[in-house]
Write a protein that holds these residues in place. Structure first.
Motif, PDB file in Angstrom:
ATOM      1  N   GLY A 140       0.793  -1.228   0.000  1.00  0.00           N
ATOM      2  CA  GLY A 140       0.000   0.000   0.000  1.00  0.00           C
ATOM      3  C   GLY A 140       0.822   1.273   0.000  1.00  0.00           C
ATOM      4  N   LYS A 141       2.137   1.167   0.194  1.00  0.00           N
ATOM      5  CA  LYS A 141       2.997   2.350   0.216  1.00  0.00           C
ATOM      6  C   LYS A 141       3.313   2.819  -1.200  1.00  0.00           C
ATOM      7  N   PRO A 142       3.572   4.120  -1.386  1.00  0.00           N
ATOM      8  CA  PRO A 142       3.970   4.605  -2.716  1.00  0.00           C
ATOM      9  C   PRO A 142       5.377   4.160  -3.066  1.00  0.00           C
ATOM     10  N   PHE A 143       5.652   4.074  -4.337  1.00  0.00           N
ATOM     11  CA  PHE A 143       6.973   3.667  -4.822  1.00  0.00           C
ATOM     12  C   PHE A 143       8.016   4.739  -4.499  1.00  0.00           C
ATOM     13  N   SER A 144       9.202   4.283  -4.146  1.00  0.00           N
ATOM     14  CA  SER A 144      10.341   5.182  -3.924  1.00  0.00           C
ATOM     15  C   SER A 144      11.488   4.737  -4.825  1.00  0.00           C
ATOM     16  N   TYR A 145      12.143   5.698  -5.475  1.00  0.00           N
ATOM     17  CA  TYR A 145      13.228   5.363  -6.401  1.00  0.00           C
ATOM     18  C   TYR A 145      14.394   4.671  -5.699  1.00  0.00           C
ATOM     19  N   SER A 146      14.515   4.879  -4.393  1.00  0.00           N
ATOM     20  CA  SER A 146      15.604   4.252  -3.648  1.00  0.00           C
ATOM     21  C   SER A 146      15.515   2.722  -3.682  1.00  0.00           C
ATOM     22  N   LEU A 147      14.335   2.208  -3.964  1.00  0.00           N
ATOM     23  CA  LEU A 147      14.160   0.748  -4.008  1.00  0.00           C
ATOM     24  C   LEU A 147      14.919   0.115  -5.173  1.00  0.00           C
ATOM     25  N   VAL A 148      15.151   0.875  -6.255  1.00  0.00           N
ATOM     26  CA  VAL A 148      15.834   0.309  -7.418  1.00  0.00           C
ATOM     27  C   VAL A 148      17.277   0.796  -7.543  1.00  0.00           C
ATOM     28  N   GLU A 149      17.688   1.679  -6.637  1.00  0.00           N
ATOM     29  CA  GLU A 149      19.074   2.118  -6.664  1.00  0.00           C
ATOM     30  C   GLU A 149      19.992   1.006  -6.147  1.00  0.00           C
ATOM     31  N   ASN A 150      21.247   1.071  -6.559  1.00  0.00           N
ATOM     32  CA  ASN A 150      22.249   0.093  -6.093  1.00  0.00           C
ATOM     33  C   ASN A 150      21.793  -1.345  -6.356  1.00  0.00           C
ATOM     34  N   ASP A 151      21.397  -1.591  -7.596  1.00  0.00           N
ATOM     35  CA  ASP A 151      21.038  -2.934  -8.058  1.00  0.00           C
ATOM     36  C   ASP A 151      19.804  -3.508  -7.372  1.00  0.00           C
ATOM     37  N   GLY A 152      18.864  -2.646  -7.050  1.00  0.00           N
ATOM     38  CA  GLY A 152      17.592  -3.123  -6.499  1.00  0.00           C
ATOM     39  C   GLY A 152      16.581  -3.357  -7.610  1.00  0.00           C
ATOM     40  N   ILE A 172      19.053 -13.054 -11.554  1.00  0.00           N
ATOM     41  CA  ILE A 172      20.055 -12.730 -12.572  1.00  0.00           C
ATOM     42  C   ILE A 172      19.330 -12.353 -13.857  1.00  0.00           C
ATOM     43  N   VAL A 173      19.671 -11.182 -14.386  1.00  0.00           N
ATOM     44  CA  VAL A 173      19.148 -10.721 -15.675  1.00  0.00           C
ATOM     45  C   VAL A 173      20.341 -10.287 -16.502  1.00  0.00           C
ATOM     46  N   GLY A 174      20.557 -10.967 -17.641  1.00  0.00           N
ATOM     47  CA  GLY A 174      21.740 -10.664 -18.433  1.00  0.00           C
ATOM     48  C   GLY A 174      22.999 -11.002 -17.651  1.00  0.00           C
ATOM     49  N   GLU A 175      23.891  -9.996 -17.503  1.00  0.00           N
ATOM     50  CA  GLU A 175      25.147 -10.205 -16.781  1.00  0.00           C
ATOM     51  C   GLU A 175      25.100  -9.623 -15.371  1.00  0.00           C
ATOM     52  N   ALA A 176      23.913  -9.160 -14.958  1.00  0.00           N
ATOM     53  CA  ALA A 176      23.818  -8.473 -13.664  1.00  0.00           C
ATOM     54  C   ALA A 176      22.904  -9.221 -12.701  1.00  0.00           C
ATOM     55  N   ARG A 177      23.147  -8.932 -11.400  1.00  0.00           N
ATOM     56  CA  ARG A 177      22.299  -9.467 -10.338  1.00  0.00           C
ATOM     57  C   ARG A 177      21.497  -8.311  -9.732  1.00  0.00           C
ATOM     58  N   PHE A 178      20.231  -8.584  -9.453  1.00  0.00           N
ATOM     59  CA  PHE A 178      19.370  -7.571  -8.839  1.00  0.00           C
ATOM     60  C   PHE A 178      18.704  -8.186  -7.607  1.00  0.00           C
TER      61      PHE A 178
END
Length: 852
Positions: A140-152, A172-178
């Protein structure tokens, strides 16, 4: 106090109406049901389409997540950005700007003990996202950009189940881990519930880190703009500045207009389907009204003896019709609401999350008005029969009607009813032309079905002199005076036709997507394999599967001009085809035609090109038809910033049901040899799901940049979609069938007095109850058999025509389906007809003969 004659007359009409309804409610029950089912179908279809329109296209700004966007399938060049910035800065109305990047790609758990893998829609966003719209998390909380920073990553809840992971785990997506940091409940830019891929949000820069934003044409980049005033002129200026490029400018008002028109058109056409059911219900109303007036002949004669005029008596029964029409229509709205709720429960996963399942008040009012008007239109002519009933009927029981005579009043009422029907069809379709075409098509269909039923009944009559007594009597019963045999065959046959038609089409479509029996159709596509990887990749695949895979060179190209003229995206028709024109194509080159291809115009490559300086290209016939491309035309392609002119050497037809690949453009070898290219590899071997998952993981471990499309998984999703579509159409067809059954019941009521008299005669002559039962079963069994044969015959023709001429797939006749459909129709009609007439078998013959 003296009561005025007018008030007294109205009181008399109302009181008599109430008494008639109370005493004759059983006879009028089917009238009520015919209206309720017809109105219910119209209201349900309109409500579903209208609510879907609101859920998907109600706010196009939220759907677009901006006021307007500029998109491309390749990186924006400095020149592109300069043009865009120049126009935007000159306007002075932009107050928000952001960027997104999207790609369909495989994702898998970082935990290597889990072998699951899923296709996801990866979306990179910046810190301005979303410019417009709500982005709300599952808690129920609004999205915050900090959630996707630093490989989130923020993912759709379905992905957790697909991959067997939880919040806090890595993927794993492509060559990166999230690392998954949250799931979302409401996503801007996606209103539909159906999607091939689950959504994964990451930061915009993460695409670079994952190594997946280059060497692929499936990446879609967007620049989003929000404005503080009307951007219409800005959008127009921007399109003019970008003329000659393949950048796409999308404006939310145009998107809303296009979506609105599409849904309005869909709603109108579905309403016509509902109107068809309501018209069949109207035929049932006409039948029941005839039977009811016929039963009330003596009551009408008594009223006329007491001084009541024909107009006043007609008013009594007209008020009854209007009352029942109103109540039936209200009940139809209740049925519609229940149907919408049931559809919402059944298809909740395929419908938008924000969709409402309530019937709008205005839609309900329209349905009620429609039901009342249909009641009047179809009962008008039967009510006029009251004028011909004379008081002498009490002394001499004749029909009260001079057959063969149609007076001017009936002609006028008949023409008014037909005009009213045309007006209703035009209202439902939103167009007089479409409404007239609908009624014309219904008339032609009725004539064809009537002709087919007449032919079959004629053949039955020819053989009616053979067989046992009960069978001969059953055939003769189809010609009973006042019977509605052809009307019943029309309605029941039409319902059978709709249901069997879509079922047969479903069988043929599902056969196309049953890849287990198609040896030439790949089970997995592997794309974006680089030149330096191809040999190692083929070796890996061969060692894991034992199959020698096919490798196909591909080049990413965009069309920028046709015959030297750039596409004018200011033109609405051209703009609506931007998805076909502006996208980046995977093109290939080869010397030979594939086995599944044939030339429909022009010739395949000769020994030498007509002009060695000009490339030659072959175009798929479907694409050529959409853009009016002909042999000899010149297409200008842009490949990695370089423009190449290619002459259209031939138009090529592809058999998609027997194809490994299907390229829109195939070049003659030589022109693209030195262009930047990658490879597609196809695998034919059909493997169990677990083995496919292991293979895909092994590929991604060694070649993380490779794109994987599991055709078997995608085909399963398409099969589910087809099954849902067929279920929905069959649901509508069942309404048509139900209307036919109600007409059958009304017809039985209409001819019941003749049936009672016939049975009394037969009993007097020594016929046993068993013989009379056999006659009933044979009569309705024959009626159902003929209706089933008519429906199955036309369903077969429909399935063939749509399969061959619309979907361009191979058609196969399904004898089991058709035989089962015919048998089911015969059994339903037999059961209903016999059940409604069963009490006739227990009538004593003496009382019946005395009354006659």
């Amino acid at each position: 106090m003296k009561v005025s004659p007018e008030r007294y007359a109205m009181k008399f009409v109302i009181n008599l109406t109430i008494r008639e309804i109370r005493s004759s409610w059983k006879s009028l029950l089917f009238f009520f049901l015919c209206i309720a089912i017809g109105v219910g179908s119209v209201v349900a279809l309109r409500a579903l389409t209208g609510n879907l329109s609101v859920a998907v296209g109600g706010d196009a700004r939220e759907l677009l997540t901006a006021d307007f966007t500029v998109s491309s399938t390749s990186a924006f060049s400095p020149d592109d950005l300069t043009r865009i910035d120049s126009v935007v800065e000159r306007s002075g109305i932009v107050d928000g700007r952001g960027e997104t990047i999207e790609l369909a790609i495989a994702a898998r758990p970082a935990d290597r003990t889990k072998e699951s893998i899923a296709l996801v829609g990866l979306k990179g966003i910046d810190d301005t996202f979303p410019l417009v719209g709500e982005f709300r998390l599952s808690d129920g909380k609004p999205f915050s950009y900090s959630l996707v920073e630093n490989d989130g990553a923020v993912v759709s809840p379905e992905l957790l189940e697909d991959l067997g992971v939880k919040i806090g785990d890595e993927i794993i997506v492509g060559e990166a881990r999230f690392r998954i940091r949250a799931t979302f409940a409401e996503e801007p830019g996606r209103a539909s519930g159906f999607s091939v891929a689950s959504r994964v949000f990451v930061s915009y820069d993460a695409f670079d880190k994952a190594g997946i934003n280059s060497n692929t044409g499936r990446v879609r980049r967007r620049i989003l703009f929000r404005t503080d005033s009307n951007p219409t002129q800005l959008v127009s200026d921007l399109r003019e500045a970008l003329k000659g490029t393949t950048l796409t400018v999308q404006y939310y008002k145009e998107t809303q207009q296009d979506l609105g028109e599409q849904f309005e058109r869909t709603e109108d056409y579905l309403s016509l389907t509902g109107l068809l059911i309501l018209v069949l219900g109207g035929v049932g109303i006409w039948n029941v009204a005839r039977a009811f007036i016929n039963q009330k002949r003596k009551s009408v004669a008594v009223l006329k003896c007491l001084g009541a005029g024909g107009t006043r008596v007609i008013s009594v029964y007209l008020l009854q019709i209007l009352t029942l029409g109103l109540i039936g229509s209200v009940f139809g709205v209740v049925l519609a609401q229940m149907s919408v709720w049931l559809i919402g429960i059944r298809f909740v996963e395929s419908l938008p999350r924000t969709m409402s399942y309530a019937v709008p008040f205005t839609t309900a009012l329209q349905g009620i008005a429609l039901g009342v008007v249909i009641s009047m239109l179809f009962s008008a002519l039967p009510l006029l029969h009251i004028r011909t009933i004379k008081p002498r009927l009490l002394l001499h029981d004749d029909s009260g009607e001079k057959t063969g005579r149609i007076d001017k009043t009936k002609w006028l009422i008949g023409m008014a009813s037909l005009s009213g029907l045309v007006a209703l069809a035009a209202w439902q379709a939103g167009s007089i032309r479409v409404g007239s075409i609908f009624l014309g098509g219904l008339a032609v269909t009725s004539v064809v079905l009537f002709a087919a039923s007449a032919l079959l009944i004629f053949l039955l009559k020819r053989i009616g002199g053979y067989g046992s007594f009960f069978l001969r009597q059953a055939v003769n019963s189809l010609y009973r005076p006042g019977n509605q045999t052809r009307v019943i065959l029309l309605a029941v046959g039409l319902g059978t036709f709709v249901i069997l038609g879509v079922q047969s089409l479903q069988t043929n479509l599902l056969r196309v997507f049953d890849l287990s029996n198609n040896e030439n159709f790949p089970s997995i596509f592997f794309g974006d394999i680089q030149r330096s990887q191809i040999e190692g990749f083929v070796g890996l695949l061969k060692s894991r599967t034992g199959e020698e895979p096919e490798k196909i060179p591909t080049v990413r190209a965009r069309i920028v001009m046709l015959n030297g003229e750039p596409f004018n995206f200011q033109d609405r028709e051209v703009r609506q085809r931007q998805g076909q024109i502006g996208r980046e194509f995977a093109v290939t080159y080869r010397a030979e035609l594939d086995d599944n291809e044939s030339i429909v115009d022009g010739e395949w490559w000769g020994e030498a090109a007509v002009n060695p300086e000009v490339a030659q290209v072959s175009v798929n016939d479907g694409f050529a038809e959409r853009l009016d491309i002909r042999v000899g035309d010149y297409l200008t392609f842009e490949i990695s910033g370089r423009k190449i002119n290619a002459e259209v050497a031939n138009i090529r037809k592809i058999d998609f049901s027997n194809s490994r690949t299907a390229f829109v453009f195939v070049f003659r070898p030589g022109a693209l040899d030195n262009a930047p290219q990658s490879y597609i590899v196809t695998m034919l071997k059909k493997m169990p799901e677990r083995d496919r998952a292991r293979l895909k993981n092994a590929v991604l471990d060694r070649f993380p940049n490779v794109q994987i499309f599991d055709v078997l998984d995608i085909a399963k999703l398409i099969r589910d979609l087809i099954n849902n579509f067929v279920l929905a159409i069959s649901f509508v067809g069942s309404f048509v069938m139900l209307s036919g059954i109600l007409i059958l019941i009304g017809s039985v009521a209409l001819t019941k007095s003749q049936r009672v008299y016939e049975n009394a005669i037969l009993k007097t002559l020594g016929a046993k109850r068993r013989t009379l039962s056999m006659i009933l079963l044979a009569e309705y069994g024959l009626l159902g058999l003929v209706a089933g044969l008519i429906g199955a015959g036309f369903a077969t023709a429909l399935s063939y025509a749509v399969s061959v001429w619309v979907f361009d797939i191979e058609w196969e006749f399904d004898p089991i389906l058709m035989a089962a459909g015919v048998a089911a129709t015969a059994l339903v009609v037999m059961a209903v007809g016999t059940a409604v007439s069963f009490d006739v078998l227990f009538r004593k013959p003496l009382g019946t003969l005395r009354s006659h």
